[in-house]
Design a protein around this motif. Structure first.
Motif, short mmCIF file in Angstrom:
data_model
loop_
_atom_site.label_atom_id
_atom_site.label_comp_id
_atom_site.label_asym_id
_atom_site.label_seq_id
_atom_site.Cartn_x
_atom_site.Cartn_y
_atom_site.Cartn_z
N UNK A 141 0.80 -1.22 0.00
CA UNK A 141 0.00 0.00 0.00
C UNK A 141 0.83 1.28 0.00
N UNK A 142 1.76 1.40 0.92
CA UNK A 142 2.49 2.67 1.05
C UNK A 142 3.35 2.99 -0.17
N UNK A 143 3.98 1.97 -0.74
CA UNK A 143 4.76 2.20 -1.94
C UNK A 143 3.87 2.60 -3.12
N UNK A 144 2.69 2.00 -3.19
CA UNK A 144 1.73 2.36 -4.23
C UNK A 144 1.32 3.82 -4.10
N UNK A 145 1.04 4.26 -2.87
CA UNK A 145 0.65 5.65 -2.64
C UNK A 145 1.76 6.59 -3.07
N UNK A 146 2.99 6.29 -2.67
CA UNK A 146 4.12 7.16 -3.03
C UNK A 146 4.25 7.27 -4.55
N UNK A 147 4.12 6.16 -5.25
CA UNK A 147 4.27 6.15 -6.69
C UNK A 147 3.14 6.91 -7.38
N UNK A 148 1.90 6.60 -7.01
CA UNK A 148 0.76 7.23 -7.68
C UNK A 148 0.66 8.71 -7.33
N UNK A 149 1.04 9.07 -6.11
CA UNK A 149 0.97 10.47 -5.71
C UNK A 149 1.98 11.32 -6.47
N UNK A 150 3.17 10.78 -6.67
CA UNK A 150 4.21 11.51 -7.42
C UNK A 150 3.75 11.83 -8.83
N UNK A 151 2.94 10.96 -9.42
CA UNK A 151 2.49 11.15 -10.79
C UNK A 151 1.48 12.29 -10.94
N UNK A 152 0.99 12.79 -9.82
CA UNK A 152 0.03 13.89 -9.87
C UNK A 152 0.70 15.24 -10.15
N UNK A 153 1.99 15.31 -9.94
CA UNK A 153 2.73 16.56 -10.09
C UNK A 153 3.50 16.59 -11.40
#
Length: 258
Positions: A141-153
């Motif tokens: 979960x946490x690695x997924x959040x970090x990866x997907x969140x970075x793609x928002x910027x």
């Protein structure tokens, strides 16, 4: 503040007095995303921010949060506050929820700004990606959040706005797994709501980011030509409240004061 709705807690905040402005955050966000904008927007208005289901301090209702179910929770807060009409700003998923609410309660709306959001349904490709992400979330979960969140910027924004990026990521990581899965499942189910958007009385605005990897203005703008829906484009990515804060503040002030 907390409101009980269907035996769960809905968290919301109210600042200022005057005509109501309702701010709805996006996926992996909560009402704190609006903190930098509230002081300016609340000078002459009552600004209401709501944690959507499974986000922030609002609890979950099962493992599928449709946009309609989220909209019902928003409406419960507005009824509690005796809000009869308001202007709405929805960031990303918050825009989807606002459009669902406009379908359910059109009399509420004096205007709607879709901020880095869309009236369109998910593509089949996007639905597949959401399904895969939900499976991955169960184990990483946490690695997924970090990866997907970075793609928002936009790529350079992660460096230019590092402190704000880190703070927003920290909030995203607090999103519970259930809230993540339920929101993804709900977004997969949402219909195209261009008709509902067009039907809203008052000002209608879409704000897009030139470098947004999720919302492509080139596919949206032709569909709103010859309508009363306005379009404003800012220079960076999906997170306009961070990447284009001053310009967005100006745009939103103009929207709520018009």
């Amino acid at each position: 503040m907390i409101l009980k709705h269907k035996n769960i807690a809905i968290n919301y905040s109210v600042e200022g007095e005057g005509e109501a402005i309702v701010l709805l955050h996006g996926f992996l966000e909560n009402l704190e995303m609006w903190n930098d904008l509230i002081p300016e927007l609340s000078k002459n208005h009552q600004v209401i921010c709501i944690d959507l289901l499974g986000h922030g301090k609002t609890e979950s209702l099962g493992y599928v949060h449709t946009m309609e179910v989220m909209a019902e929770a928003v409406f419960a807060v507005l009824q509690h506050l005796k809000i009869e009409t308001a202007k709405f700003v929805g960031h990303s998923m918050g825009g989807y929820v606002a459009l669902a609410l406009a379908d359910q309660q059109p009399q509420l709306f004096e205007g709607l700004c879709l901020m880095n959001s869309t009236f369109e349904a998910d593509t089949e490709e996007r639905k597949v990606l959401r399904t895969r992400a939900n499976e991955m979330a169960k184990t990483n979960y946490k690695n997924l959040i970090r990866m997907s969140f970075a793609n928002l910027f936009a790529p350079e924004s992660k460096v230019k706005f590092k402190d704000a990026f880190d703070a927003a990521l920290k909030l995203a990581l607090k999103t519970p797994l259930q809230g993540y899965i339920a929101a993804q499942e709900g977004m997969k189910q949402r219909p195209n709501r261009l008709k509902a958007f067009k039907a809203i009385k008052g000002q209608k605005l879409i704000v897009t980011g030139k470098k947004d990897s999720l919302i492509n203005p080139k596919t949206l703008i032709p569909k709103i030509e010859n309508t009363s829906i306005e379009h404003k484009e800012v220079s960076e990515g999906h997170m306009s409240h961070i990447e284009n804060k001053s310009e967005l503040t100006y745009i939103l002030k103009h929207f709520i004061e018009k």
